[in-house]
Design an enzyme around this catalytic site. Structure first.
Site, mmCIF file in Angstrom:
data_model
loop_
_atom_site.group_PDB
_atom_site.id
_atom_site.type_symbol
_atom_site.label_atom_id
_atom_site.label_comp_id
_atom_site.label_asym_id
_atom_site.label_seq_id
_atom_site.Cartn_x
_atom_site.Cartn_y
_atom_site.Cartn_z
ATOM 1 N N GLU A 1 -32.199 -18.634 30.143
ATOM 2 C CA GLU A 1 -32.515 -19.088 28.782
ATOM 3 C C GLU A 1 -31.250 -19.656 28.149
ATOM 4 O O GLU A 1 -30.171 -19.082 28.301
ATOM 5 C CB GLU A 1 -33.063 -17.899 27.973
ATOM 6 C CG GLU A 1 -33.216 -18.131 26.484
ATOM 7 C CD GLU A 1 -34.069 -19.337 26.124
ATOM 8 O OE1 GLU A 1 -35.192 -19.487 26.654
ATOM 9 O OE2 GLU A 1 -33.590 -20.154 25.304
ATOM 10 N N GLU B 1 -37.201 -17.658 36.441
ATOM 11 C CA GLU B 1 -37.921 -18.390 35.392
ATOM 12 C C GLU B 1 -36.886 -19.154 34.579
ATOM 13 O O GLU B 1 -35.936 -18.566 34.067
ATOM 14 C CB GLU B 1 -38.722 -17.468 34.464
ATOM 15 C CG GLU B 1 -39.513 -18.292 33.438
ATOM 16 C CD GLU B 1 -40.263 -17.515 32.367
ATOM 17 O OE1 GLU B 1 -41.022 -18.124 31.616
ATOM 18 O OE2 GLU B 1 -40.072 -16.272 32.284
ATOM 19 N N ASP C 1 -49.399 -26.008 27.726
ATOM 20 C CA ASP C 1 -50.609 -26.437 27.016
ATOM 21 C C ASP C 1 -50.445 -27.895 26.577
ATOM 22 O O ASP C 1 -51.316 -28.408 25.887
ATOM 23 C CB ASP C 1 -50.856 -25.557 25.776
ATOM 24 C CG ASP C 1 -49.857 -25.837 24.687
ATOM 25 O OD1 ASP C 1 -48.654 -26.019 25.017
ATOM 26 O OD2 ASP C 1 -50.257 -25.895 23.507
ATOM 27 N N ASP D 1 -40.015 -27.184 27.021
ATOM 28 C CA ASP D 1 -39.937 -28.104 25.877
ATOM 29 C C ASP D 1 -40.424 -29.491 26.305
ATOM 30 O O ASP D 1 -40.011 -29.993 27.353
ATOM 31 C CB ASP D 1 -38.485 -28.220 25.397
ATOM 32 C CG ASP D 1 -37.954 -26.894 24.853
ATOM 33 O OD1 ASP D 1 -38.752 -25.934 24.747
ATOM 34 O OD2 ASP D 1 -36.761 -26.807 24.531
ATOM 35 N N THR E 1 -47.652 -15.500 29.244
ATOM 36 C CA THR E 1 -46.356 -15.638 28.584
ATOM 37 C C THR E 1 -46.605 -15.549 27.073
ATOM 38 O O THR E 1 -47.751 -15.590 26.615
ATOM 39 C CB THR E 1 -45.690 -16.992 28.914
ATOM 40 O OG1 THR E 1 -46.253 -18.011 28.088
ATOM 41 C CG2 THR E 1 -45.859 -17.365 30.382
ATOM 42 N N GLU E 2 -45.511 -15.456 26.311
ATOM 43 C CA GLU E 2 -45.674 -15.402 24.860
ATOM 44 C C GLU E 2 -46.370 -16.664 24.322
ATOM 45 O O GLU E 2 -47.292 -16.585 23.516
ATOM 46 C CB GLU E 2 -44.312 -15.252 24.187
ATOM 47 C CG GLU E 2 -43.970 -13.823 23.883
ATOM 48 C CD GLU E 2 -42.595 -13.414 24.410
ATOM 49 O OE1 GLU E 2 -41.881 -14.266 24.956
ATOM 50 O OE2 GLU E 2 -42.257 -12.222 24.284
ATOM 51 N N TYR E 3 -45.910 -17.824 24.791
ATOM 52 C CA TYR E 3 -46.505 -19.076 24.327
ATOM 53 C C TYR E 3 -47.949 -19.214 24.786
ATOM 54 O O TYR E 3 -48.793 -19.747 24.071
ATOM 55 C CB TYR E 3 -45.677 -20.276 24.824
ATOM 56 C CG TYR E 3 -44.490 -20.607 23.953
ATOM 57 C CD1 TYR E 3 -43.544 -19.642 23.620
ATOM 58 C CD2 TYR E 3 -44.302 -21.901 23.467
ATOM 59 C CE1 TYR E 3 -42.453 -19.943 22.835
ATOM 60 C CE2 TYR E 3 -43.208 -22.214 22.674
ATOM 61 C CZ TYR E 3 -42.291 -21.225 22.365
ATOM 62 O OH TYR E 3 -41.206 -21.546 21.583
ATOM 63 N N GLU E 4 -48.212 -18.756 25.977
ATOM 64 C CA GLU E 4 -49.574 -18.852 26.518
ATOM 65 C C GLU E 4 -50.544 -18.058 25.651
ATOM 66 O O GLU E 4 -51.644 -18.511 25.337
ATOM 67 C CB GLU E 4 -49.575 -18.323 27.961
ATOM 68 C CG GLU E 4 -50.919 -18.403 28.646
ATOM 69 C CD GLU E 4 -50.808 -18.002 30.125
ATOM 70 O OE1 GLU E 4 -49.681 -17.742 30.593
ATOM 71 O OE2 GLU E 4 -51.849 -17.982 30.788
ATOM 72 N N LYS F 1 -39.858 -37.986 23.408
ATOM 73 C CA LYS F 1 -39.321 -39.352 23.420
ATOM 74 C C LYS F 1 -38.996 -39.792 24.849
ATOM 75 O O LYS F 1 -38.377 -39.036 25.604
ATOM 76 C CB LYS F 1 -38.046 -39.435 22.584
ATOM 77 C CG LYS F 1 -38.322 -39.230 21.122
ATOM 78 C CD LYS F 1 -37.088 -39.531 20.275
ATOM 79 C CE LYS F 1 -37.422 -39.363 18.800
ATOM 80 N NZ LYS F 1 -36.499 -38.480 18.099
HETATM 81 N N1 SAH Z 1 -41.333 -19.344 28.832
HETATM 82 C C1 SAH Z 1 -41.533 -18.769 27.488
HETATM 83 C C2 SAH Z 1 -40.831 -19.599 26.413
HETATM 84 C C3 SAH Z 1 -41.307 -21.019 26.293
HETATM 85 S S1 SAH Z 1 -40.395 -21.957 25.075
HETATM 86 C C4 SAH Z 1 -43.014 -18.660 27.216
HETATM 87 O O1 SAH Z 1 -43.811 -19.288 27.922
HETATM 88 O O2 SAH Z 1 -43.377 -17.939 26.292
HETATM 89 C C5 SAH Z 1 -39.229 -22.795 26.106
HETATM 90 C C6 SAH Z 1 -37.960 -21.998 26.279
HETATM 91 O O3 SAH Z 1 -37.132 -22.670 27.213
HETATM 92 C C7 SAH Z 1 -37.133 -21.886 24.998
HETATM 93 O O4 SAH Z 1 -36.757 -20.542 24.797
HETATM 94 C C8 SAH Z 1 -35.936 -22.785 25.255
HETATM 95 O O5 SAH Z 1 -34.771 -22.359 24.588
HETATM 96 C C9 SAH Z 1 -35.798 -22.714 26.756
HETATM 97 N N2 SAH Z 1 -35.198 -23.900 27.357
HETATM 98 C C10 SAH Z 1 -35.593 -25.161 27.133
HETATM 99 N N3 SAH Z 1 -34.834 -26.040 27.809
HETATM 100 C C11 SAH Z 1 -33.932 -25.303 28.508
HETATM 101 C C12 SAH Z 1 -32.873 -25.626 29.379
HETATM 102 N N4 SAH Z 1 -32.597 -26.896 29.670
HETATM 103 N N5 SAH Z 1 -32.137 -24.636 29.908
HETATM 104 C C13 SAH Z 1 -32.423 -23.345 29.606
HETATM 105 N N6 SAH Z 1 -33.416 -22.960 28.773
HETATM 106 C C14 SAH Z 1 -34.169 -23.925 28.231
#
Ligand code: SAH
Length: 212
Positions: free
Chosen positions: A68, A43, A153, A117, A192-195, A121
């Site tokens: 991460e 992941e 989302d 993320d 997931t947490e965000y989900e 932009k």
């Molecule tokens: N997958 C988790 C967190 C989503 S937030 C969930 O669904 O709950 C997105 C996460 O990806 C953040 O913790 C951010 O720090 C990480 N992230 C974003 N871009 C990244 C990158 N280029 N390399 C590694 N981690 C990244």
């Protein structure tokens, strides 16, 4: 009054056995890290790691690596893993752009992107984890019949991700614009947490599964 200096996340991470500290050294030899030939699923952007920890707990015959970039977030995952150890899961603190220096050709069986993320932009499009630039990297490390699963989302990010498939040479295997109302795609869903957060606010969750 001065507060006691609490060790930073980087120091705590450096001391953790659940983190692979020099991941490039294992490129092409990850089976040695796990001590078996089981498939390896990763992941990218795991956040605090709830999703990948649940998968690792329910699939002991599959190996998992959670990636991460932020120490402070990763630390939360490490703390959870220390409380409930798993032998088939490791974490890496790294920037996803470096992924091809960490996994060799075809070494990965499946890739998960969850709530990546959005980088809204235009000039940051290359940083989006489902962009064609990243799909090219995933193409190198994913075995030929491996798949990538992406959930978000964010409608704009999902639309962008769909448009990137063809130019990058990938094809859609399955998709939904409302995962939580799609009985088939929900069958093995791991939240997931965000989900959890965004679906409880009423946001539909988009998901695709893609292959080459
Ligand atoms: N997958 C988790 C967190 C989503 S937030 C969930 O669904 O709950 C997105 C996460 O990806 C953040 O913790 C951010 O720090 C990480 N992230 C974003 N871009 C990244 C990158 N280029 N390399 C590694 N981690 C990244």
């Amino acid at each position: 009054m001065r507060l006691r200096n609490i060790s930073g996340s980087r120091e705590l991470i450096a001391a953790s056995d659940y983190v692979i500290h020099e991941p490039q050294e294992h490129r092409g030899r990850w089976r040695e890290v796990f001590g078996n030939d089981n498939p390896i699923r990763i992941e990218i952007g795991m956040g605090k790691g709830r999703f990948i920890m649940e998968l690792a707990g329910t699939h002991p015959d599959i190996n998992y690596v959670g990636i991460e970039k932020y120490s402070s977030v990763l630390l939360r995952g490490i703390q959870k893993l220390e409380a409930e150890p798993l032998t088939n899961l490791y974490f890496i603190r790294m920037e996803a752009e470096e992924i091809t220096s960490v996994f060799g050709p075809g070494e990965v069986d499946r890739i998960y992107l969850n709530f990546s993320d959005p980088w809204p932009k235009d000039r940051h499009a290359k940083r989006r984890l489902p962009s064609r630039e990243f799909l090219q990297r995933y193409d190198e490390i994913l075995k030929s019949d491996g798949v990538l699963e992406f959930k978000t989302d964010n409608r704009e990010l999902f639309r962008f991700a769909l448009e990137e498939l063809e130019p990058a040479g990938w094809r859609l295997e399955q998709m939904t614009e409302d995962l939580h109302r799609d009985a088939e795609m929900m069958r093995d869903n791991v939240m997931t947490e965000y989900e959890e957060r965004f679906s409880s606010m009423g946001n539909p969750i988009y998901k695709y599964i893609i292959a080459r």
